[in-house]
Design a protein around this motif. Sequence first.
Motif, PDB file in Angstrom:
ATOM      1  N   UNK A  14       0.902  -1.323  -0.180  1.00 14.75           N
ATOM      2  CA  UNK A  14      -0.004   0.142   0.045  1.00 14.75           C
ATOM      3  C   UNK A  14       0.879   1.228   0.030  1.00 14.75           C
ATOM      4  N   UNK A  15       0.390   2.229  -0.301  1.00 16.87           N
ATOM      5  CA  UNK A  15       1.058   3.695  -0.550  1.00 16.87           C
ATOM      6  C   UNK A  15       1.617   4.039   0.960  1.00 16.87           C
ATOM      7  N   UNK A  16       0.972   3.648   2.159  1.00 20.59           N
ATOM      8  CA  UNK A  16       1.755   4.001   3.493  1.00 20.59           C
ATOM      9  C   UNK A  16       2.930   3.149   3.616  1.00 20.59           C
ATOM     10  N   UNK A  17       2.984   1.929   3.195  1.00 13.98           N
ATOM     11  CA  UNK A  17       3.978   1.182   3.533  1.00 13.98           C
ATOM     12  C   UNK A  17       5.140   1.645   2.543  1.00 13.98           C
ATOM     13  N   UNK A  18       4.958   2.062   1.255  1.00 21.19           N
ATOM     14  CA  UNK A  18       5.924   2.755   0.334  1.00 21.19           C
ATOM     15  C   UNK A  18       6.360   3.848   1.112  1.00 21.19           C
ATOM     16  N   UNK A  19       5.423   4.599   1.891  1.00 19.06           N
ATOM     17  CA  UNK A  19       6.061   5.937   2.663  1.00 19.06           C
ATOM     18  C   UNK A  19       6.933   5.540   3.483  1.00 19.06           C
ATOM     19  N   UNK A  20       6.844   4.458   4.288  1.00 18.67           N
ATOM     20  CA  UNK A  20       7.831   4.126   5.391  1.00 18.67           C
ATOM     21  C   UNK A  20       9.224   3.618   4.816  1.00 18.67           C
ATOM     22  N   UNK A  21       9.091   2.841   3.934  1.00 20.77           N
ATOM     23  CA  UNK A  21      10.288   2.435   2.967  1.00 20.77           C
ATOM     24  C   UNK A  21      11.132   3.749   2.461  1.00 20.77           C
ATOM     25  N   UNK A  22      10.600   4.527   2.196  1.00 20.53           N
ATOM     26  CA  UNK A  22      11.364   5.628   1.480  1.00 20.53           C
ATOM     27  C   UNK A  22      11.685   6.695   2.550  1.00 20.53           C
ATOM     28  N   UNK A  23      11.101   6.798   3.571  1.00 16.03           N
ATOM     29  CA  UNK A  23      11.195   7.640   4.781  1.00 16.03           C
ATOM     30  C   UNK A  23      12.425   6.953   5.490  1.00 16.03           C
ATOM     31  N   UNK A  24      12.279   5.634   5.675  1.00 15.29           N
ATOM     32  CA  UNK A  24      13.746   5.124   6.165  1.00 15.29           C
ATOM     33  C   UNK A  24      14.746   5.006   5.176  1.00 15.29           C
ATOM     34  N   UNK A  25      14.819   5.441   4.200  1.00 17.50           N
ATOM     35  CA  UNK A  25      16.125   5.372   3.322  1.00 17.50           C
ATOM     36  C   UNK A  25      16.327   3.873   2.650  1.00 17.50           C
ATOM     37  N   UNK A  26      15.037   3.357   2.773  1.00 17.26           N
ATOM     38  CA  UNK A  26      15.253   1.778   2.055  1.00 17.26           C
ATOM     39  C   UNK A  26      15.086   1.880   0.565  1.00 17.26           C
ATOM     40  N   UNK A  27      14.832   3.107  -0.093  1.00 14.83           N
ATOM     41  CA  UNK A  27      14.534   3.029  -1.614  1.00 14.83           C
ATOM     42  C   UNK A  27      15.334   4.212  -2.162  1.00 14.83           C
ATOM     43  N   UNK A  28      16.013   3.903  -3.402  1.00 10.11           N
ATOM     44  CA  UNK A  28      16.555   4.927  -4.041  1.00 10.11           C
ATOM     45  C   UNK A  28      15.669   5.835  -5.151  1.00 10.11           C
ATOM     46  N   UNK A  29      14.934   5.146  -5.895  1.00 10.59           N
ATOM     47  CA  UNK A  29      14.033   5.910  -6.692  1.00 10.59           C
ATOM     48  C   UNK A  29      12.392   5.313  -6.292  1.00 10.59           C
ATOM     49  N   UNK A  30      11.725   6.368  -6.223  1.00 13.21           N
ATOM     50  CA  UNK A  30      10.330   6.062  -5.854  1.00 13.21           C
ATOM     51  C   UNK A  30       9.379   6.668  -6.741  1.00 13.21           C
ATOM     52  N   UNK A  31       8.386   5.514  -7.177  1.00 12.94           N
ATOM     53  CA  UNK A  31       7.218   6.053  -7.945  1.00 12.94           C
ATOM     54  C   UNK A  31       5.978   6.097  -6.775  1.00 12.94           C
ATOM     55  N   UNK A  32       5.493   7.060  -6.311  1.00 14.43           N
ATOM     56  CA  UNK A  32       4.584   7.064  -5.579  1.00 14.43           C
ATOM     57  C   UNK A  32       3.159   7.628  -6.073  1.00 14.43           C
ATOM     58  N   UNK A  33       1.983   7.390  -5.333  1.00 18.29           N
ATOM     59  CA  UNK A  33       1.002   8.560  -5.580  1.00 18.29           C
ATOM     60  C   UNK A  33       1.038   9.723  -5.067  1.00 18.29           C
ATOM     61  N   UNK A  34       0.039  10.434  -5.179  1.00 20.67           N
ATOM     62  CA  UNK A  34       0.294  11.887  -5.236  1.00 20.67           C
ATOM     63  C   UNK A  34       0.454  12.135  -3.246  1.00 20.67           C
ATOM     64  N   UNK A  35      -0.464  11.536  -2.751  1.00 18.61           N
ATOM     65  CA  UNK A  35      -0.256  11.512  -1.196  1.00 18.61           C
ATOM     66  C   UNK A  35       0.913  11.040  -0.571  1.00 18.61           C
ATOM     67  N   UNK A  36       1.385   9.868  -1.182  1.00 17.97           N
ATOM     68  CA  UNK A  36       2.789   9.287  -0.757  1.00 17.97           C
ATOM     69  C   UNK A  36       3.788  10.199  -1.109  1.00 17.97           C
ATOM     70  N   UNK A  37       3.700  10.912  -2.275  1.00 14.87           N
ATOM     71  CA  UNK A  37       4.888  11.808  -2.617  1.00 14.87           C
ATOM     72  C   UNK A  37       4.985  12.918  -1.708  1.00 14.87           C
ATOM     73  N   UNK A  38       3.728  13.506  -1.132  1.00 17.47           N
ATOM     74  CA  UNK A  38       3.835  14.690  -0.295  1.00 17.47           C
ATOM     75  C   UNK A  38       4.293  14.239   1.023  1.00 17.47           C
TER      76      UNK A  38
END
Length: 298
Positions: free
Chosen positions: A77-101
């Motif tokens: 889900x997008x909220x799981x993607x947010x956590x991965x990105x916030x924790x620095x576990x992703x290098x390029x991220x393709x999110x939805x609009x809310x996850x991007x923000x």
Amino acid sequence: MQLPLMSFCFALLPQPLRLLLPLLLCCVFFSLQGHSKPLVVATYAYPDINRQAAVTPLANWLAAQQQQQVTVLVATKPDELVQLAVQGKADLVVPNLVAYLQIQQQNQTMLNFLVPAGQQTQQQAVYTSSVIGKNVTNFQQLQLLLPQGQPLTVFAVWPDSASGGLIATAALKQQLAGQFLKLKFNYVGSHQAVLPALAASEQGLGIVASATLPAQLPKDVSEIWRSAELPFGALLCNSQTLPCNQLSQQLRKAPQAAAVLQGLQQGWAEFGQSTHLAPVDDAPYQPLRNLLSTGSAH
């Protein structure tokens, strides 16, 4: 003069090993390089769409550009993607609009990368959210209806979907004021599932991307509100692990850019009319950032 310890040990080695040692060290070095941590291109899952295939052209381009192994990670889900990105576990991220923000709000090292765009403007906003009603035709009727009966169900996609949740939820809060708490939210997981769920109910509301609505709505269902146009969620780049500005310029000019965009179009219907990948204009996102920071949609 006393030899350093390594030189002294080297001198003690038999001649054949001394000749082979540089080669052995090279082998160890390249072996360690081959086992370095792969880069990660991350996105989120969506029913009946192969998001891994959609971002694979982007991952392939990054691997070739950086001469490094790249893996694709698809969050549930997008909220799981947010956590991965916030924790620095992703290098390029393709999110939805809310996850991007949310990612940029919580991790300022995640930088704007690129966004699908159309011919006329750098950032083509063709993306809106609608509130639809079953046996409800406007907000005035809704304000009269809510005090009289049981809580009314709102069928939506996710709480962290912009067009299928957050934007219209904020509008409902504004329109209904104290009556908002009488709404009961049912998150059905996709835009395509909202209208059938609403149509099958006796009375209720739906929140959905306007583009997914058919030209002819089912009986007793009508569109009662539509948002202003929304910008697409932009791709994000981890500046701690990648030269983001350099890579964004390179991808825009790369022959592989067309394949990358085609992959994104297969994964996100809203990108369908986009013609190229463009730099991110930050201004259209500011009202949405304000909305997110005040918590008025939660």
